[in-house]
Design a protein around this motif. Structure first.
Motif, PDB file in Angstrom:
ATOM      1  N   ARG A  66      64.824  17.124  58.554  1.00 26.67           N
ATOM      2  CA  ARG A  66      66.243  16.763  58.509  1.00 26.67           C
ATOM      3  C   ARG A  66      66.716  16.453  57.091  1.00 26.67           C
ATOM      4  N   PHE A  67      65.836  15.852  56.283  1.00 26.88           N
ATOM      5  CA  PHE A  67      66.188  15.453  54.920  1.00 26.88           C
ATOM      6  C   PHE A  67      65.465  16.351  53.919  1.00 26.88           C
ATOM      7  N   THR A  68      66.122  16.582  52.788  1.00 27.96           N
ATOM      8  CA  THR A  68      65.515  17.358  51.715  1.00 27.96           C
ATOM      9  C   THR A  68      65.757  16.655  50.385  1.00 27.96           C
ATOM     10  N   ILE A  69      64.675  16.399  49.661  1.00 30.77           N
ATOM     11  CA  ILE A  69      64.783  15.820  48.330  1.00 30.77           C
ATOM     12  C   ILE A  69      64.663  16.939  47.306  1.00 30.77           C
ATOM     13  N   SER A  70      65.450  16.831  46.240  1.00 29.82           N
ATOM     14  CA  SER A  70      65.381  17.822  45.170  1.00 29.82           C
ATOM     15  C   SER A  70      65.753  17.143  43.864  1.00 29.82           C
ATOM     16  N   ARG A  71      65.497  17.834  42.763  1.00 29.13           N
ATOM     17  CA  ARG A  71      65.831  17.261  41.464  1.00 29.13           C
ATOM     18  C   ARG A  71      66.332  18.355  40.540  1.00 29.13           C
ATOM     19  N   ASP A  72      67.206  17.952  39.640  1.00 27.01           N
ATOM     20  CA  ASP A  72      67.722  18.829  38.600  1.00 27.01           C
ATOM     21  C   ASP A  72      67.429  18.131  37.281  1.00 27.01           C
ATOM     22  N   ASN A  73      66.368  18.544  36.632  1.00 30.06           N
ATOM     23  CA  ASN A  73      65.965  17.855  35.402  1.00 30.06           C
ATOM     24  C   ASN A  73      66.964  18.053  34.272  1.00 30.06           C
ATOM     25  N   ALA A  74      67.697  19.146  34.300  1.00 33.98           N
ATOM     26  CA  ALA A  74      68.707  19.372  33.267  1.00 33.98           C
ATOM     27  C   ALA A  74      69.846  18.369  33.380  1.00 33.98           C
ATOM     28  N   LYS A  75      70.063  17.872  34.602  1.00 37.57           N
ATOM     29  CA  LYS A  75      71.132  16.904  34.828  1.00 37.57           C
ATOM     30  C   LYS A  75      70.610  15.489  35.017  1.00 37.57           C
ATOM     31  N   ASN A  76      69.298  15.313  34.880  1.00 36.56           N
ATOM     32  CA  ASN A  76      68.702  13.979  35.094  1.00 36.56           C
ATOM     33  C   ASN A  76      69.122  13.396  36.436  1.00 36.56           C
TER      34      ASN A  76
END
Length: 118
Positions: A66-76
């Motif tokens: 149901r949940f998804t974690i993600s990251r955008d290192n360019a945007k911190n």
């Protein structure tokens, strides 16, 4: 030092979706392990999801699928996409960061409230 600021919380009906964001300060963001935790009234804080610098993820059984974690290192920034929300997901959600060499999270945001009504 790392400062974390969460946003995106709010009220939603059961079955709905929300996306939380956590903006981090500091140049070392890409090296940090990031996590989302939550604390419901009268309950202990619990881990919801984590993501390593390499993008490996982990989830609590209660939110898998149901949940998804993600990251955008360019945007911190780290995100938590929450779908098919249930009333039991109601809690204050916190973003946290730790160095890869640390076992505990050193930095915490102020929290954002998520309320799911049935």
């Amino acid at each position: 030092q790392v400062q974390l600021v969460e946003s995106g919380g709010g009220s939603v009906q059961a079955g709905g979706s929300l996306r939380l964001s956590c903006a981090a300060s500091g140049r070392a963001f890409s090296s940090y392990v990031m996590g989302w935790y939550r604390q419901a009234p009268g309950k202990q804080r619990e881990v919801v999801a984590t993501i390593t610098s390499g993008g490996s993820t982990g989830y609590a059984d209660s939110v898998k699928g149901r949940f998804t974690i993600s990251r955008d290192n360019a945007k911190n920034t780290v995100y938590l996409q929450m779908n098919s929300l249930k009333s039991e997901d109601t809690a204050v959600y916190y973003c946290a960061a730790r160095s890869i060499v640390r076992a505990t999270y050193d930095y915490w945001g102020q929290g954002t409230q998520v309320t799911v009504s049935s």
